[in-house]
Design a protein around this motif. Structure first.
Motif, PDB file in Angstrom:
ATOM      1  N   UNK A  50      80.741 160.435  98.314  1.00  0.00           N
ATOM      2  CA  UNK A  50      81.162 161.632  99.048  1.00  0.00           C
ATOM      3  C   UNK A  50      80.562 161.665 100.450  1.00  0.00           C
ATOM      4  N   UNK A  51      79.341 161.181 100.575  1.00  0.00           N
ATOM      5  CA  UNK A  51      78.664 161.195 101.865  1.00  0.00           C
ATOM      6  C   UNK A  51      79.073 160.071 102.790  1.00  0.00           C
ATOM      7  N   UNK A  52      79.873 159.140 102.285  1.00  0.00           N
ATOM      8  CA  UNK A  52      80.266 157.986 103.099  1.00  0.00           C
ATOM      9  C   UNK A  52      81.386 158.302 104.079  1.00  0.00           C
ATOM     10  N   UNK A  53      82.037 159.466 103.916  1.00  0.00           N
ATOM     11  CA  UNK A  53      83.118 159.843 104.820  1.00  0.00           C
ATOM     12  C   UNK A  53      82.569 160.610 106.018  1.00  0.00           C
ATOM     13  N   UNK A  54      83.428 160.825 107.007  1.00  0.00           N
ATOM     14  CA  UNK A  54      83.014 161.566 108.202  1.00  0.00           C
ATOM     15  C   UNK A  54      83.090 163.065 107.922  1.00  0.00           C
ATOM     16  N   UNK A  55      82.080 163.547 107.215  1.00  0.00           N
ATOM     17  CA  UNK A  55      82.052 164.942 106.818  1.00  0.00           C
ATOM     18  C   UNK A  55      80.597 165.401 106.796  1.00  0.00           C
ATOM     19  N   UNK A  56      80.365 166.687 106.950  1.00  0.00           N
ATOM     20  CA  UNK A  56      78.996 167.189 106.976  1.00  0.00           C
ATOM     21  C   UNK A  56      78.288 166.882 105.659  1.00  0.00           C
ATOM     22  N   UNK A  57      77.003 166.531 105.774  1.00  0.00           N
ATOM     23  CA  UNK A  57      76.229 166.210 104.575  1.00  0.00           C
ATOM     24  C   UNK A  57      76.187 167.390 103.620  1.00  0.00           C
ATOM     25  N   UNK A  58      76.109 168.599 104.157  1.00  0.00           N
ATOM     26  CA  UNK A  58      76.044 169.785 103.293  1.00  0.00           C
ATOM     27  C   UNK A  58      77.317 169.946 102.474  1.00  0.00           C
ATOM     28  N   UNK A  59      78.456 169.572 103.038  1.00  0.00           N
ATOM     29  CA  UNK A  59      79.722 169.660 102.303  1.00  0.00           C
ATOM     30  C   UNK A  59      79.778 168.577 101.229  1.00  0.00           C
ATOM     31  N   UNK A  60      79.282 167.382 101.536  1.00  0.00           N
ATOM     32  CA  UNK A  60      79.242 166.320 100.536  1.00  0.00           C
ATOM     33  C   UNK A  60      78.359 166.725  99.358  1.00  0.00           C
ATOM     34  N   UNK A  61      77.232 167.343  99.647  1.00  0.00           N
ATOM     35  CA  UNK A  61      76.331 167.811  98.589  1.00  0.00           C
ATOM     36  C   UNK A  61      77.014 168.881  97.746  1.00  0.00           C
ATOM     37  N   UNK A  62      77.670 169.828  98.406  1.00  0.00           N
ATOM     38  CA  UNK A  62      78.377 170.884  97.678  1.00  0.00           C
ATOM     39  C   UNK A  62      79.495 170.314  96.813  1.00  0.00           C
ATOM     40  N   UNK A  63      80.188 169.303  97.326  1.00  0.00           N
ATOM     41  CA  UNK A  63      81.272 168.680  96.565  1.00  0.00           C
ATOM     42  C   UNK A  63      80.723 167.978  95.326  1.00  0.00           C
ATOM     43  N   UNK A  64      79.584 167.327  95.471  1.00  0.00           N
ATOM     44  CA  UNK A  64      78.969 166.674  94.316  1.00  0.00           C
ATOM     45  C   UNK A  64      78.626 167.707  93.246  1.00  0.00           C
ATOM     46  N   UNK A  65      78.057 168.809  93.649  1.00  0.00           N
ATOM     47  CA  UNK A  65      77.723 169.862  92.688  1.00  0.00           C
ATOM     48  C   UNK A  65      78.961 170.349  91.950  1.00  0.00           C
ATOM     49  N   UNK A  66      80.051 170.541  92.678  1.00  0.00           N
ATOM     50  CA  UNK A  66      81.282 171.023  92.052  1.00  0.00           C
ATOM     51  C   UNK A  66      81.828 170.007  91.051  1.00  0.00           C
ATOM     52  N   UNK A  67      81.800 168.743  91.419  1.00  0.00           N
ATOM     53  CA  UNK A  67      82.282 167.711  90.500  1.00  0.00           C
ATOM     54  C   UNK A  67      81.422 167.634  89.242  1.00  0.00           C
ATOM     55  N   UNK A  68      80.113 167.742  89.422  1.00  0.00           N
ATOM     56  CA  UNK A  68      79.231 167.680  88.259  1.00  0.00           C
ATOM     57  C   UNK A  68      79.441 168.907  87.367  1.00  0.00           C
ATOM     58  N   UNK A  69      79.611 170.062  87.984  1.00  0.00           N
ATOM     59  CA  UNK A  69      79.848 171.276  87.207  1.00  0.00           C
ATOM     60  C   UNK A  69      81.157 171.204  86.432  1.00  0.00           C
ATOM     61  N   UNK A  70      82.121 170.483  86.992  1.00  0.00           N
ATOM     62  CA  UNK A  70      83.428 170.334  86.336  1.00  0.00           C
ATOM     63  C   UNK A  70      83.404 169.302  85.213  1.00  0.00           C
ATOM     64  N   UNK A  71      82.297 168.573  85.084  1.00  0.00           N
ATOM     65  CA  UNK A  71      82.186 167.584  84.019  1.00  0.00           C
ATOM     66  C   UNK A  71      82.093 166.157  84.491  1.00  0.00           C
ATOM     67  N   UNK A  72      82.045 165.946  85.813  1.00  0.00           N
ATOM     68  CA  UNK A  72      82.045 164.584  86.344  1.00  0.00           C
ATOM     69  C   UNK A  72      80.681 163.972  86.526  1.00  0.00           C
ATOM     70  N   UNK A  73      79.671 164.484  85.818  1.00  0.00           N
ATOM     71  CA  UNK A  73      78.313 163.969  85.983  1.00  0.00           C
ATOM     72  C   UNK A  73      78.028 162.669  85.266  1.00  0.00           C
ATOM     73  N   UNK A  74      79.006 162.156  84.535  1.00  0.00           N
ATOM     74  CA  UNK A  74      78.908 160.832  83.912  1.00  0.00           C
ATOM     75  C   UNK A  74      80.212 160.091  84.198  1.00  0.00           C
ATOM     76  N   UNK A  75      80.210 158.766  84.127  1.00  0.00           N
ATOM     77  CA  UNK A  75      81.462 158.041  84.346  1.00  0.00           C
ATOM     78  C   UNK A  75      82.565 158.469  83.383  1.00  0.00           C
ATOM     79  N   UNK A  76      82.215 158.670  82.115  1.00  0.00           N
ATOM     80  CA  UNK A  76      83.217 159.094  81.138  1.00  0.00           C
ATOM     81  C   UNK A  76      83.742 160.478  81.467  1.00  0.00           C
ATOM     82  N   UNK A  77      82.817 161.385  81.836  1.00  0.00           N
ATOM     83  CA  UNK A  77      83.232 162.744  82.178  1.00  0.00           C
ATOM     84  C   UNK A  77      84.151 162.777  83.372  1.00  0.00           C
ATOM     85  N   UNK A  78      83.850 161.985  84.397  1.00  0.00           N
ATOM     86  CA  UNK A  78      84.712 161.985  85.574  1.00  0.00           C
ATOM     87  C   UNK A  78      86.063 161.360  85.252  1.00  0.00           C
TER      88      UNK A  78
END
Length: 225
Positions: A50-78
C-alpha cells in the motif's frame, strides 16, 4: 571548530529528540504487532504494498487497518475477500485512484505467498539465505511491491530479522541530511542500539516526507553537555 566527541554528542541528542517525536514505526501505526511469525509478516507486506504507491503514508496506514479489519490480516483471509470487498475497504480509507488496481495486486500477492512460500514469509528469508539484497529481489516479485515497497518492508522488518540490520536506505539518509546527521549507514547506525534501528529508519523517513518535522526536531534538541 566542533570536535568529534562534541559532534557525536550533538548527533545523539538529535536522535533522542527524533525518536521521542517520530519514533513510531509504520507497522506500529498500522496496529501490526510485528514478530517473526507468518501473520505479522504478511501484514507488513500488505502495508508495504500500500505504501509503494504515490500516496500519503497516513492513507496507506489507514488502508492497511481497514483491510485487516475486513479480514485481510492473513493471506487466506485476504484471498477470501472478494475483489469488491477489498476495493470497499480501501475506499473507506480514502485510498483513491489506486484502489481497483491495488485490490487486484493484493489478491495476486495472496496467491503467490500461498503457492511459493506456504503462507510464510520466513521461507522467503530462508530462500534468500538471509542475504538482504536477495530478500529485496524476492520481495519485488510480489505484484505492486517494487523497490519502494521492498525498501519499506526491510526498514520495518529489521526489527525482527536481525540479518537485515542496518537497513537505512536513501529515504532514511535524506532525512538524516535534513537533521545534519551522518549520511553513511555505518555512522548513522552507530547512534542507536540495534533494536532501535527500525524506529530510527521510520523516523528519518518521516523527516524526509515532512519538511516541518526537521525544524521541530532541531528546536527540541537540547545542546549537548
Amino acid at each position: 571548530m566542533t570536535d568529534k566527541p562534541q559532534s557525536r554528542a550533538r548527533h545523539r541528542a538529535t536522535v533522542r529528540s527524533l525518536l521521542a517525536e517520530a519514533g513510531t514505526t509504520y507497522a506500529e501505526e498500522a496496529d501490526v504487532r510485528l514478530a517473526d511469525k507468518p501473520a505479522p509478516l504478511w501484514r507488513l507486506l500488505v502495508l508495504s504494498n500500500l505504501g509503494a504507491t504515490r500516496i500519503k503514508a497516513s492513507i496507506a496506514v489507514a488502508a492497511a487497518r481497514e483491510l485487516f479489519a475486513a479480514g485481510g490480516g492473513t493471506p487466506t483471509g485476504l484471498a477470501e475477500l472478494t475483489w469488491q470487498q477489498r476495493v470497499d475497504a480501501l475506499g473507506r480509507a480514502h485510498y483513491v485512484r489506486y484502489d481497483e488496481g491495488t485490490a487486484t495486486r493484493l489478491g495476486n500477492c495472496a496467491d503467490l505467498i500461498h503457492r511459493r512460500y506456504a503462507k510464510d514469509l520466513r521461507r522467503l528469508a530462508r530462500d534468500a539465505d538471509e542475504r538482504p539484497e536477495r530478500v529485496r529481489e524476492l520481495l519485488c516479485e510480489f505484484p505492486g511491491i517494487g523497490p519502494t515497497g521492498a525498501g519499506m518492508f526491510c526498514r520495518e522488518a529489521q526489527a525482527v530479522w536481525p540479518f537485515l540490520r542496518p537497513t537505512l536506505d536513501d529515504r532514511a539518509l535524506h532525512g538524516a541530511a535534513r537533521l545534519d546527521l551522518p549520511t553513511t549507514t555505518k555512522a548513522l547506525a552507530a547512534l542507536v542500539a540495534a533494536d532501535d534501528l527500525a524506529r530510527l529508519a521510520a523516523a528519518l523517513v518521516r523527516v524526509d516526507l515532512d519538511k516541518h518535522l526537521a525544524d521541530r526536531i532541531t528546536t527540541a534538541t537540547p545542546p549537548p553537555k
